[in-house]
Design a protein around this motif. Sequence first.
Motif, short mmCIF file in Angstrom:
data_model
loop_
_atom_site.label_atom_id
_atom_site.label_comp_id
_atom_site.label_asym_id
_atom_site.label_seq_id
_atom_site.Cartn_x
_atom_site.Cartn_y
_atom_site.Cartn_z
N GLN A 309 0.83 -1.20 0.00
CA GLN A 309 0.00 0.00 0.00
C GLN A 309 0.87 1.26 0.00
OE1 GLN A 309 -2.38 -0.79 3.49
NE2 GLN A 309 -4.04 -1.75 2.29
N GLN A 310 2.02 1.19 0.69
CA GLN A 310 2.91 2.35 0.76
C GLN A 310 3.79 2.47 -0.48
OE1 GLN A 310 5.03 1.72 4.42
NE2 GLN A 310 3.35 2.53 5.69
N ASN A 311 3.91 1.37 -1.26
CA ASN A 311 4.74 1.37 -2.47
C ASN A 311 3.89 0.87 -3.64
OD1 ASN A 311 7.69 1.81 -1.30
ND2 ASN A 311 6.67 0.32 0.03
N PRO A 312 2.95 1.67 -4.11
CA PRO A 312 2.00 1.20 -5.14
C PRO A 312 2.66 0.87 -6.48
CG PRO A 312 1.81 3.58 -4.79
CD PRO A 312 2.68 3.07 -3.70
N ASP A 313 3.87 1.38 -6.72
CA ASP A 313 4.54 1.11 -8.00
C ASP A 313 5.32 -0.21 -7.99
OD1 ASP A 313 3.62 3.51 -9.02
OD2 ASP A 313 5.38 4.63 -8.36
N ASP A 332 2.74 -8.97 -5.60
CA ASP A 332 1.61 -8.14 -5.17
C ASP A 332 0.28 -8.76 -5.59
OD1 ASP A 332 0.13 -5.85 -4.32
OD2 ASP A 332 0.10 -5.15 -6.38
N SER A 333 0.22 -9.27 -6.82
CA SER A 333 -1.05 -9.80 -7.35
C SER A 333 -1.51 -11.04 -6.56
CB SER A 333 -0.90 -10.15 -8.83
OG SER A 333 0.16 -11.08 -9.02
N GLU A 334 -0.57 -11.94 -6.28
CA GLU A 334 -0.92 -13.16 -5.56
C GLU A 334 -1.29 -12.86 -4.12
OE1 GLU A 334 1.84 -16.34 -8.07
OE2 GLU A 334 2.25 -15.95 -5.95
N PHE A 335 -0.54 -11.94 -3.52
CA PHE A 335 -0.80 -11.62 -2.11
C PHE A 335 -2.19 -11.00 -1.95
CE2 PHE A 335 -0.50 -8.98 1.70
CZ PHE A 335 0.02 -9.89 2.61
N LYS A 336 -2.52 -10.06 -2.83
CA LYS A 336 -3.83 -9.41 -2.73
C LYS A 336 -4.94 -10.36 -3.10
CE LYS A 336 -2.19 -4.68 -3.34
NZ LYS A 336 -2.16 -3.47 -4.22
N ALA A 337 -4.68 -11.29 -4.03
CA ALA A 337 -5.70 -12.29 -4.38
C ALA A 337 -6.06 -13.14 -3.16
CB ALA A 337 -5.19 -13.17 -5.51
#
Length: 612
Positions: A309-313, A332-337
């Motif tokens: 969240q703090q490093n959106p790029d 990021d994609s797997e973690f948020k999934a």
Amino acid sequence: MAFDAEDELIADRPVSKPVMLRNWQQVVEKVDFAFQPIVSPHTGHIFGYEALLRRWEDAGFTSIQALFDTAWDTGNLHSVDMLLRAKAIEKFARMPDAKRLKLFYNFDNRVVKTEDYQPGQTAALLADAGLERDTIFLEISERHDISNADYLKDILVRYRSQGFKIAIDDYGSGFAQLRALYECEPDIIKIDRFFIDGIDRDRRKELFVTQITAFAHMIAAQVVAEGVETREEFLCCRRLGCDLVQGFFIARPSIELPERTDLVQVAADIAADTRRQSDRDDDVVRSYLLDTPAIPSDINPVDILTYFQQNPDITLVPVVNPDGEPMGVVRDSEFKAFIYTPFGRELLQNPANRANIKRFLRRCPVADIRTSLSELLETFVATNALDGVILTENGRYLGVLDQSALLRAVNERNTLNARDENPLTRLPGNSAIYRYAAHALSQPRKRRFAVYFDFDNFKPFNDRYGFRQGDRAILLFKDILGKALSQNDWFVGHIGGDDFFAYVQSVDFEVAVEAVQRAQAMFDAQIKSFYDQETRDRGYLIGKGRDNQVTKFDLMSVSAALVRIPPERTDITLDHISVEAAKLKAIAKNSINRFASGLYDAPCAPLPISGK
């Protein structure tokens, strides 16, 4: 014999399973461990040590294998192996800076088949020695059948669940199948000595090691070249992309503990001597390296969400162990999934799961910062490494190179090379030669030689057969230099036209001369095919000389002037050497073998620096 008669141990023949040995402790007390360093070929930095069993003869065994086979046949393999592990770990822990190093321990994979096998004992031994679990690499030898992927996977699961690393030893020597390695993804693959022996002179071995190295990097494993015994093998293994090397050339196994464990000097010296193209690649890669902050392996998974969240790029984050060594990445994609699945956030906040980052960890190719851009590009292509490649320095996390950064780095490197290379041969041109020579000559060395090559009777050949054929002759000699000088780490440049320059250090005078004269002889033999049959049969070319008179010209050859550079002097420049080489070339062109050598011993008067 190390045992009493009542113990019924006969080490050189099979022992029936019912026989129980009561004093294996005495065996372990008699044997010892020698340690052999495993180093980076790029820096000479020591990655770790392999523990090698020694003095088994004192315990009455004919070989190391006889000891383990006897323990297996008598049902004592697990207990004996644990005694040996304890001894190896305890001795390793007494090394200077042991917590930074890795211990490679040869593991008989039959241990997991024993009735008394119990997990967790190795972890306790490491803890008692003050070492982390990932200190140890358990080497599974391919000499025992590991072609059963399910069996190998079972071993890996058992030990990886305890936090240990796995290395496949003696790769290429026995039963292993690529499927087993592909499915089980070991951390390190050690290539068997057979394929390293003479690799600098064997194209098939070179191809095998190249392919295995590419495959290893595809599954994010590192490669150790075992049994490196010569400088030439060392240089070849480094050129082919081996991550680590081990062998007598680096250091012999020693029962005595080393006084220093930071680097091996012989490897560090070669790395310093030969750091040319890799230095340029190193600089370019560093300029494009993504300095993505890594997270520790013991992070609370909830904090990973905060990180993204703090490093959106940032789309992936590297994970490192307490020593700063990369373990993999979290996407990021797997973690948020996972977060957005039913009860995902609740599971993440469950105290029982807070320390468990493994479910999100993914393997990622890892390479040293000094790996050439060409090798990094091959890794990307071979692995389809969408995440990128993690780069390290001396084994510690440095940054990430993603696809976009890699392509920009390759483009810049190619642009820089184009400015410095000869457009015909693609060899370093004048600017690169002067830049290299300035650095090399500023470093005092006991043995160093500069060679100037110049074609004989090139103009009559060019006049008769045309410039295209003349260019082909130049390209022929470029290829010959690559072959004739390949056994040592020569620098080869193309001054222009039919003039070439070469430089080598840390080799004997006789070795340098032999390599130069080998190149001359190869050119003599191969250039004949460039002439028409009548000229070849006649042995000379009929053409016009500079005075426009018809003249007989010998078939084209190459003259060589070798300048011996005084040891330890740092005030000599390439211009000084060129003056001496011009004198020697005149002598060479009038000699039978077209070769002349001499020692530069004149004081260095100021000369203008040219070739910029």
